[in-house]
Motif scaffolding. Structure first.
Motif, PDB file in Angstrom:
ATOM      1  N   ARG A 174      48.059 -24.561 -11.978  1.00 36.48           N
ATOM      2  CA  ARG A 174      47.385 -23.862 -13.068  1.00 36.48           C
ATOM      3  C   ARG A 174      45.973 -23.464 -12.676  1.00 36.48           C
ATOM      4  N   LEU A 175      45.297 -24.306 -11.924  1.00 38.85           N
ATOM      5  CA  LEU A 175      43.941 -23.964 -11.501  1.00 38.85           C
ATOM      6  C   LEU A 175      43.949 -22.777 -10.547  1.00 38.85           C
ATOM      7  N   VAL A 176      44.949 -22.687  -9.685  1.00 41.85           N
ATOM      8  CA  VAL A 176      45.064 -21.527  -8.794  1.00 41.85           C
ATOM      9  C   VAL A 176      45.239 -20.246  -9.620  1.00 41.85           C
ATOM     10  N   GLU A 187      41.875 -31.875 -18.795  1.00 45.18           N
ATOM     11  CA  GLU A 187      41.866 -31.572 -20.227  1.00 45.18           C
ATOM     12  C   GLU A 187      41.517 -30.109 -20.472  1.00 45.18           C
ATOM     13  N   GLY A 188      40.551 -29.568 -19.708  1.00 45.32           N
ATOM     14  CA  GLY A 188      40.185 -28.157 -19.860  1.00 45.32           C
ATOM     15  C   GLY A 188      41.312 -27.210 -19.500  1.00 45.32           C
ATOM     16  N   LEU A 189      42.067 -27.532 -18.426  1.00 44.82           N
ATOM     17  CA  LEU A 189      43.211 -26.701 -18.061  1.00 44.82           C
ATOM     18  C   LEU A 189      44.272 -26.712 -19.152  1.00 44.82           C
ATOM     19  N   GLU A 190      44.502 -27.877 -19.745  1.00 43.25           N
ATOM     20  CA  GLU A 190      45.478 -27.947 -20.827  1.00 43.25           C
ATOM     21  C   GLU A 190      45.010 -27.149 -22.042  1.00 43.25           C
ATOM     22  N   LYS A 191      43.718 -27.212 -22.359  1.00 41.69           N
ATOM     23  CA  LYS A 191      43.201 -26.415 -23.479  1.00 41.69           C
ATOM     24  C   LYS A 191      43.339 -24.920 -23.198  1.00 41.69           C
ATOM     25  N   ALA A 192      43.040 -24.527 -21.951  1.00 40.40           N
ATOM     26  CA  ALA A 192      43.139 -23.107 -21.597  1.00 40.40           C
ATOM     27  C   ALA A 192      44.586 -22.630 -21.683  1.00 40.40           C
ATOM     28  N   ASP A 193      45.526 -23.451 -21.207  1.00 41.03           N
ATOM     29  CA  ASP A 193      46.934 -23.073 -21.305  1.00 41.03           C
ATOM     30  C   ASP A 193      47.372 -22.936 -22.759  1.00 41.03           C
ATOM     31  N   GLN A 194      46.929 -23.843 -23.592  1.00 46.18           N
ATOM     32  CA  GLN A 194      47.294 -23.766 -25.011  1.00 46.18           C
ATOM     33  C   GLN A 194      46.699 -22.524 -25.662  1.00 46.18           C
ATOM     34  N   GLU A 195      45.487 -22.165 -25.248  1.00 43.81           N
ATOM     35  CA  GLU A 195      44.852 -20.968 -25.808  1.00 43.81           C
ATOM     36  C   GLU A 195      45.616 -19.707 -25.392  1.00 43.81           C
ATOM     37  N   LEU A 196      46.103 -19.691 -24.127  1.00 47.48           N
ATOM     38  CA  LEU A 196      46.900 -18.542 -23.691  1.00 47.48           C
ATOM     39  C   LEU A 196      48.184 -18.433 -24.503  1.00 47.48           C
ATOM     40  N   LYS A 197      48.807 -19.560 -24.790  1.00 49.55           N
ATOM     41  CA  LYS A 197      50.022 -19.540 -25.604  1.00 49.55           C
ATOM     42  C   LYS A 197      49.722 -19.050 -27.024  1.00 49.55           C
ATOM     43  N   ASP A 198      48.602 -19.492 -27.579  1.00 53.60           N
ATOM     44  CA  ASP A 198      48.241 -19.056 -28.927  1.00 53.60           C
ATOM     45  C   ASP A 198      47.938 -17.560 -28.958  1.00 53.60           C
ATOM     46  N   ILE A 199      47.282 -17.068 -27.897  1.00 55.02           N
ATOM     47  CA  ILE A 199      46.975 -15.630 -27.846  1.00 55.02           C
ATOM     48  C   ILE A 199      48.271 -14.819 -27.759  1.00 55.02           C
ATOM     49  N   ALA A 200      49.203 -15.269 -26.916  1.00 53.45           N
ATOM     50  CA  ALA A 200      50.472 -14.547 -26.791  1.00 53.45           C
ATOM     51  C   ALA A 200      51.262 -14.572 -28.100  1.00 53.45           C
ATOM     52  N   SER A 201      51.249 -15.705 -28.779  1.00 54.41           N
ATOM     53  CA  SER A 201      51.947 -15.796 -30.059  1.00 54.41           C
ATOM     54  C   SER A 201      51.302 -14.895 -31.105  1.00 54.41           C
ATOM     55  N   PHE A 202      49.964 -14.839 -31.094  1.00 54.52           N
ATOM     56  CA  PHE A 202      49.262 -13.988 -32.069  1.00 54.52           C
ATOM     57  C   PHE A 202      49.569 -12.526 -31.809  1.00 54.52           C
ATOM     58  N   TYR A 239      37.552 -24.641 -29.633  1.00 51.14           N
ATOM     59  CA  TYR A 239      37.780 -25.660 -28.616  1.00 51.14           C
ATOM     60  C   TYR A 239      37.333 -25.190 -27.240  1.00 51.14           C
ATOM     61  N   LEU A 240      37.298 -23.862 -27.040  1.00 52.90           N
ATOM     62  CA  LEU A 240      36.836 -23.311 -25.762  1.00 52.90           C
ATOM     63  C   LEU A 240      35.415 -22.768 -25.873  1.00 52.90           C
ATOM     64  N   LEU A 241      34.701 -23.171 -26.923  1.00 50.42           N
ATOM     65  CA  LEU A 241      33.303 -22.763 -27.127  1.00 50.42           C
ATOM     66  C   LEU A 241      33.183 -21.256 -27.253  1.00 50.42           C
ATOM     67  N   GLY A 242      34.202 -20.622 -27.803  1.00 45.57           N
ATOM     68  CA  GLY A 242      34.170 -19.181 -27.988  1.00 45.57           C
ATOM     69  C   GLY A 242      34.393 -18.376 -26.738  1.00 45.57           C
ATOM     70  N   MET A 243      34.820 -18.971 -25.667  1.00 45.75           N
ATOM     71  CA  MET A 243      35.027 -18.281 -24.401  1.00 45.75           C
ATOM     72  C   MET A 243      36.503 -17.970 -24.205  1.00 45.75           C
ATOM     73  N   GLU A 244      36.731 -17.101 -23.229  1.00 46.26           N
ATOM     74  CA  GLU A 244      38.093 -16.853 -22.790  1.00 46.26           C
ATOM     75  C   GLU A 244      38.583 -18.028 -21.943  1.00 46.26           C
ATOM     76  N   PRO A 245      39.900 -18.204 -21.780  1.00 45.22           N
ATOM     77  CA  PRO A 245      40.398 -19.352 -21.007  1.00 45.22           C
ATOM     78  C   PRO A 245      39.869 -19.402 -19.577  1.00 45.22           C
ATOM     79  N   ALA A 246      39.897 -18.274 -18.870  1.00 48.10           N
ATOM     80  CA  ALA A 246      39.407 -18.277 -17.480  1.00 48.10           C
ATOM     81  C   ALA A 246      37.910 -18.529 -17.430  1.00 48.10           C
ATOM     82  N   GLN A 247      37.157 -17.931 -18.372  1.00 49.78           N
ATOM     83  CA  GLN A 247      35.722 -18.144 -18.393  1.00 49.78           C
ATOM     84  C   GLN A 247      35.389 -19.605 -18.726  1.00 49.78           C
ATOM     85  N   TYR A 248      36.194 -20.225 -19.598  1.00 52.13           N
ATOM     86  CA  TYR A 248      35.965 -21.641 -19.933  1.00 52.13           C
ATOM     87  C   TYR A 248      36.223 -22.538 -18.717  1.00 52.13           C
TER      88      TYR A 248
END
Length: 858
Positions: free
Chosen positions: A744-746, A677-692, A708-717
Motif C-alpha cells: 500500500r505504501l508503494v 494506522e495512517g495507511l489504513e485510514k488512507a485506504d478507508q478514505e479511498l473506499k469512502d470516496i469511491a462509494s460516494f 480523520y485525515l486533517l482535511g487532506m487527500e489520502p496521498a497527501q496525508y
C-alpha cells in the motif's frame, strides 16, 4: 586475609622476627586450605642446649647454626646445612607456601570445595567452611613464642627419627625411651601434614610451617547445611568465641565455643548452641498465602512450616509445623502443606496437605485442634470457603485433589466428648458431597453470589478445561475451553459477570458467565501464571507468575495497569485485601512482600512506554553481532591476520564500515504503528470516496474532506505522516511494516511521485523498503508492475531534481562571480534635484524659508 599478632615477651632470637605476621589463607575446589606467608620468612639461627647435646656426636662445632645460601641446589641438603627450597610457584618475593591446615585424624571433615574463610576480629582464630557442609572448622593461631617452641619440637623429633632409623629394628613397635615434657602428643598430625605436602611440593623443614602457627581448636556443628558464617565481635566468658551461622533453611544460629576441662584434666573446646532465629523466615519456598476477612492476619504455608503474620507491623506471631499422629506408634509425622484458608471468625486456619489430610489450626494456642486424615487419596491442591449468608448460615468448604474428586465439607463444632483431647468448642469438618471429575483437579473456587440458587462453583482440571457447576444441585452448567495448558488459578468478579483464569500457557483468559464466551485473551507474563485474584467490587485483578513479577490488569479495557517487580524468584501466590489497599505476595525466594496502594496517579501510556524501554534495553544488552564496535573489532582482527600477506581491497571495501546510528526505541515502534494506522485510514478514505462517487457523484454534490485525515487527500496525508517522523527514526519505523502495508505504501509513493510531491523522502523510503524486503518482493509477482512504474518515476523525478539543483547552482555561481567583479569598484550615483515645493505656492513662512534655503544651495 591478614593476621596481625603482637609479640609477647621475647629473647634475642625472637627479636629477629617482625612484630607483625602477615598470612594469607586460600581455599579452592580441591578442598585443601593452604597457608602463605606474605613476607619472606627469616630463619631461626639458634637451637636449644638440649638439642646441641643430643647432636654433638654428629655435628661440627659450628653445627648448631643453620647456614643459608642464596645460590643452592635443592638436592644438596644434609643434617648440618639446610638450604631453602628453590624459587618456584610456591616461593617468590611476595608469598611463600607454608603448608596446609589439617584437623586431627580423629576429627571427620568434608572434602568438598572451600566455601568461605573468615578471621576473628582479634586475629587469633580462623574459621573454614566447606560447601554442602554443616560444620565450621576453627583453628587457633599460636603466638610467636608458642610457634617457635612448636617448630623446635618438630625439628627435634625429626632428628631423633633419622638417628633411630639405623639403630632400631623396623619391626620394633615401641621404644623404651620416655616421652619428654616438651614432646607434642599430636605427632600423627605432623606426619599427616608431611605426607600431604609431599604430594605437591617438598617444604624446607627448617622454615616455619602452617602446623607450627595454627592449631585445631574445635568444630561448630549446625542443625542444617550452612550458607555462611561469621565471628561475633564480643568477648565470651572463659576466653571463648561466638560464631553466627546462616543456614540453608533461612534461619540463623549462634554457637559458643568455650574451653572446658575434660575428665583426664585436659582442656578441650566445647561448642554449644546459644540461640537461634528461625521464626521470621520460611525454610523453603512459600506455597500458599491467605488473608483474614478483616485484613489483620496473613497465613503463609511452605513445605513443613505454617506461619501466621500480623500485617500491620509485619511480625510473625506464630510458627507451627503441621503434623499428624502416627497410628500405632508414638510421635507425629510432619505434613507438606499446599493450601490454606481462614475460617469465618479468623480464629482458625484450615490446611490442605500433600498427603491428603485436612488440618485445622487454632491461632490462639498454635495447636492442631482437628485432623481429618486421608480426606483425599491424593494431594489437596486447592481449598475454598463458602461464607455464611442470610439464606445459608452454615459454613462449607470445598477441596480439590489429585484423586480426581471435589469434596464438600460442612464446618461444625466438636462435641463435648472430645474435651479430653482438647477439642471441645473447636471446629471440625464433616463430609457431605463428592463430585467426580474426569481428571486431576488443579483449582476450585466459589462464586460470590449470595443466592444459593445462583451460586456456582468453578473447577479447573488437568485436561486444560474449566467446568462450571451449580452449587446447590451440582448440575453441570458450562465447559470453558481455550487454555493450551492447565489453568492454575481462577477467580470471578463480585457481580459474577466475568471469570478470569490463568494457566501454565502464560495467558490470561476472561470469560463471560452468561454463555461461556471468551471476552479476551491477555498476554504479558513470560512464564506460567500461578495465581489470580480480583479486587473487591471491581473488574480489576492481580496475577502472579513464575517470571518473578506481579501484574495489575483492567478486566474491562483488557490492558495492563501496573507491573510490580521485587521478587527474585518464582511468585507462587498472592492475596488481595477486601478494600484493595494492599496486596501480599509470596514465592520461592521465601519472601512475603506487601504492596500498598498509593495516591499517585498512574498513566497507562507511561507505564507501557516504561515496560517497552525495559524490554528493548534487555534486548540491546545481549549485544548485536552487526554493531559498529563488533564490526571495527572484526576488521582489526582481519588486518592482524593479513599483516603478513596482501590484502584484498575489493573484499575490504565490500565489508560494512559501521552500523546505523539508531536504536530501537518506543518512538520508532510508535512511529511504525502510526504509519500502519495512517495507511489504513488512507485506504478507508479511498473506499469512502469511491462509494460516494458511485452513489452521489452523478448528482453534482461535493464530498467534504475527512477530519480523520486533517482535511487532506489520502496521498497527501501519507506524505505528511512520513515527514512528521524524525529522519533518524524513519528507517527503524519502516522495519516494523508487514509486507501488506509495504504494498500500500508503494501505491501512495507512485501517486506522490506522479504529482511531483515529496520527491526526496519518497525516493529514500522506496529504496530502503526495496532493500529491506527484497526477498519477499521477489516472491510476489503482483508487485512487478508497480515496481517498474516506481523505478521510472523515481529516475525521472530525481533527474528533474538534479537538473533543477544544477540550474540553481549555476545561477548562484554566476551571481557570485558578478558580485566578486563589482566588489572593488566605486559606484557614484548621479545627483537629481527636484523641487518638491514647485506648484504648491508659499502657504506659510516655513515653506518660504525652506524655498529660500534650497535656492541658496543651488
Amino acid at each position: 586475609s591478614k593476621d596481625q599478632l603482637q609479640q609477647q615477651g621475647g629473647t634475642e632470637e625472637e627479636e629477629t622476627e617482625s612484630n607483625e605476621r602477615w598470612r594469607m589463607i586460600t581455599g579452592s575446589t580441591d578442598g585443601q586450605i593452604r597457608v602463605w606467608s606474605v613476607q619472606q620468612p627469616k630463619r631461626t639461627t639458634t637451637k636449644s642446649s638440649t638439642e646441641a647435646t643430643n647432636d654433638n656426636s654428629t655435628q661440627e662445632s659450628d653445627g648448631d647454626k643453620i647456614m643459608t645460601d642464596t645460590n643452592y641446589d635443592n638436592g644438596n641438603t644434609d643434617n648440618n646445612v639446610i638450604s631453602p627450597a628453590p624459587s618456584s610457584m610456591h616461593d617468590d618475593d611476595v608469598c611463600q607456601y607454608m603448608g596446609s591446615l589439617l584437623p586431627p585424624p580423629n576429627v571427620a571433615t568434608s572434602t568438598e570445595k572451600i566455601s568461605s574463610i573468615h578471621f576473628h576480629p582479634n586475629g587469633r582464630y580462623v574459621g573454614i567452611l566447606h560447601s554442602n557442609s554443616k560444620n565450621v572448622d576453627i583453628y587457633q593461631i599460636r603466638n610467636l613464642q608458642e610457634s617457635i617452641k612448636k617448630k623446635q619440637r618438630r625439628l627435634r623429633r625429626r632428628r631423633e627419627k633419622k638417628s633411630s632409623q639405623g639403630k632400631t629394628d623396623p619391626t620394633h613397635k615401641k621404644s623404651g625411651r620416655k616421652r619428654g615434657i616438651l614432646d607434642d602428643p599430636e605427632s600423627s598430625a605432623d606426619e599427616q601434614e608431611a605426607n600431604n605436602d609431599n604430594k605437591d611440593v617438598q617444604l624446607d623443614p627448617e622454615l616455619m610451617k602452617a602446623s607450627d602457627e595454627f592449631e585445631y581448636y574445635g568444630t561448630v556443628r549446625a542443625s542444617h547445611k550452612l550458607k555462611g558464617f561469621t565471628f561475633v565481635p564480643v568477648k565470651e566468658r572463659g576466653a571463648g568465641i561466638r560464631v553466627a551461622c546462616a543456614l540453608s533453611t533461612n534461619a540463623i544460629e549462634v554457637h559458643s565455643v568455650v574451653k572446658k576441662r575434660s575428665k583426664n584434666n585436659g582442656i578441650i573446646a566445647v561448642p554449644e548452641k546459644v540461640s537461634g532465629i528461625d521464626m521470621y523466615g520460611h525454610p523453603t519456598g512459600i506455597r500458599s498465602l491467605t488473608l483474614s476477612s478483616d485484613d489483620v492476619l496473613a497465613c503463609t504455608v511452605s513445605k513443613n512450616i505454617t506461619k501466621v503474620w500480623n500485617v500491620a507491623n509485619r511480625s510473625c506471631i506464630m510458627s507451627v509445623a503441621p503434623a499428624v499422629p502416627i497410628s500405632g506408634k508414638r510421635g507425629t509425622l510432619t505434613c507438606y502443606g499446599l493450601c490454606a484458608a481462614f475460617l469465618p471468625g479468623n480464629t482458625h486456619v484450615i490446611l490442605g496437605t500433600r498427603e491428603g489430610h485436612i488440618l485445622i489450626l487454632d491461632i490462639a494456642s498454635g495447636d492442631i485442634v482437628y485432623t481429618e486424615e486421608s480426606a483425599h487419596d491424593g494431594a489437596i491442591w486447592s481449598i475454598d470457603v463458602r461464607r455464611p449468608t442470610p439464606e445459608q448460615e452454615g459454613i462449607a468448604i470445598m477441596t480439590g485433589s489429585a484423586d480426581k474428586t471435589v469434596k464438600f465439607w460442612d464446618v461444625e463444632a466438636q462435641d463435648d466428648d472430645d474435651e479430653d483431647d482438647g477439642g471441645a468448642g473447636h471446629p471440625m469438618v464433616v463430609h457431605t458431597r463428592t463430585l467426580e471429575m474426569s481428571d486431576d483437579v488443579v483449582a476450585v473456587r466459589y462464586s460470590h453470589s449470595t443466592d444459593p440458587t445462583k451460586r456456582m462453583i468453578f473447577v479447573s482440571t488437568l485436561d486444560c478445561t474449566i467446568k462450571v457447576f451449580f452449587d446447590d444441585t451440582l448440575k453441570f452448567f458450562l465447559s470453558l475451553y481455550g487454555h493450551k495448558l492447565p489453568a492454575l488459578a481462577l477467580d470471578s468478579s463480585d457481580d459474577d459477570t466475568i471469570l478470569a483464569s490463568s494457566g501454565a500457557d502464560k495467558t490470561i483468559k476472561i470469560w463471560g458467565l452468561d454463555f461461556g464466551d471468551t471476552h479476551r485473551t491477555l498476554y504479558g507474563h513470560e512464564d506460567s501464571i500461578t495465581d489470580l485474584r480480583f479486587v473487591k467490587k471491581t473488574h480489576n485483578f492481580f496475577t502472579s507468575s513464575k517470571d518473578g513479577t506481579v501484574r495489575y490488569w483492567d478486566g474491562d479495557r483488557f490492558q495492563q495497569i501496573l507491573l510490580l517487580q521485587g521478587h527474585c524468584a518464582e511468585v507462587n501466590c498472592l492475596a488481595v485485601s477486601r478494600t484493595g489497599a494492599f496486596v501480599v505476595s509470596g514465592g520461592m525466594d521465601r519472601q512475603v512482600r506487601v504492596w500498598e496502594r498509593t495516591k499517585d496517579i498512574v498513566f497507562l501510556e507511561e507505564e507501557r512506554d516504561r515496560e517497552l524501554e525495559q524490554m528493548f534495553d534487555k534486548v540491546d544488552s545481549r549485544g548485536d553481532q552487526g554493531g559498529t564496535a563488533n564490526i571495527m573489532r572484526k576488521r582489526t582482527d582481519d588486518n592482524d591476520d593479513d599483516m603478513d600477506g596482501d590484502n584484498d581491497d575489493d573484499a575490504v571495501n565490500e565489508q560494512p564500515q559501521s552500523e546505523a546510528a539508531v536504536k530501537r526505541s518506543i518512538l520508532s515502534v510508535s512511529s511504525g504503528d502510526r504509519i500502519m494506522e495512517g495507511l489504513e485510514k488512507a485506504d478507508q478514505e479511498l473506499k469512502d470516496i469511491a462509494s460516494f462517487r458511485r452513489t452521489q457523484g452523478s448528482q453534482g454534490k461535493q464530498r467534504s474532506p475527512s477530519i480523520y485525515l486533517l482535511g487532506m487527500e489520502p496521498a497527501q496525508y501519507v506524505l505528511w505522516l512520513l515527514r512528521s517522523i524524525k529522519s533518524a527514526e524513519l528507517e527503524q519505523s519502516l522495519l516494523v511494516l508487514p509486507l501488506g502495508h509495504v504494498e500500500r505504501l508503494v501505491y501512495y509513493l507512485i501517486i506522490l511521485l506522479k504529482g511531483g510531491r515529496g520527491i526526496e523522502i519518497c525516493a529514500r523510503v522506496a529504496i530502503f523498503m526495496i532493500k529491506t524486503h527484497q526477498n519477499q518482493i521477489l516472491s510476489h509477482r503482483s508487485m512487478a508492475t508497480p515496481l517498474r512504474e516506481l523505478r521510472r518515476l523515481v529516475r525521472m523525478r530525481l533527474a528533474e531534481s538534479r537538473d533543477t539543483v544544477g540550474f540553481n547552482l549555476a545561477a548562484l555561481r554566476a551571481i557570485a562571480k558578478v558580485a566578486q567583479d563589482r566588489k572593488g569598484a566605486y559606484f557614484v550615483p548621479e545627483e537629481q534635484t527636484t523641487n518638491i515645493w514647485a506648484g504648491l505656492g508659499l502657504g506659510s513662512d516655513v515653506a518660504a524659508a525652506l524655498e529660500k534655503k534650497g535656492s541658496k544651495k543651488r
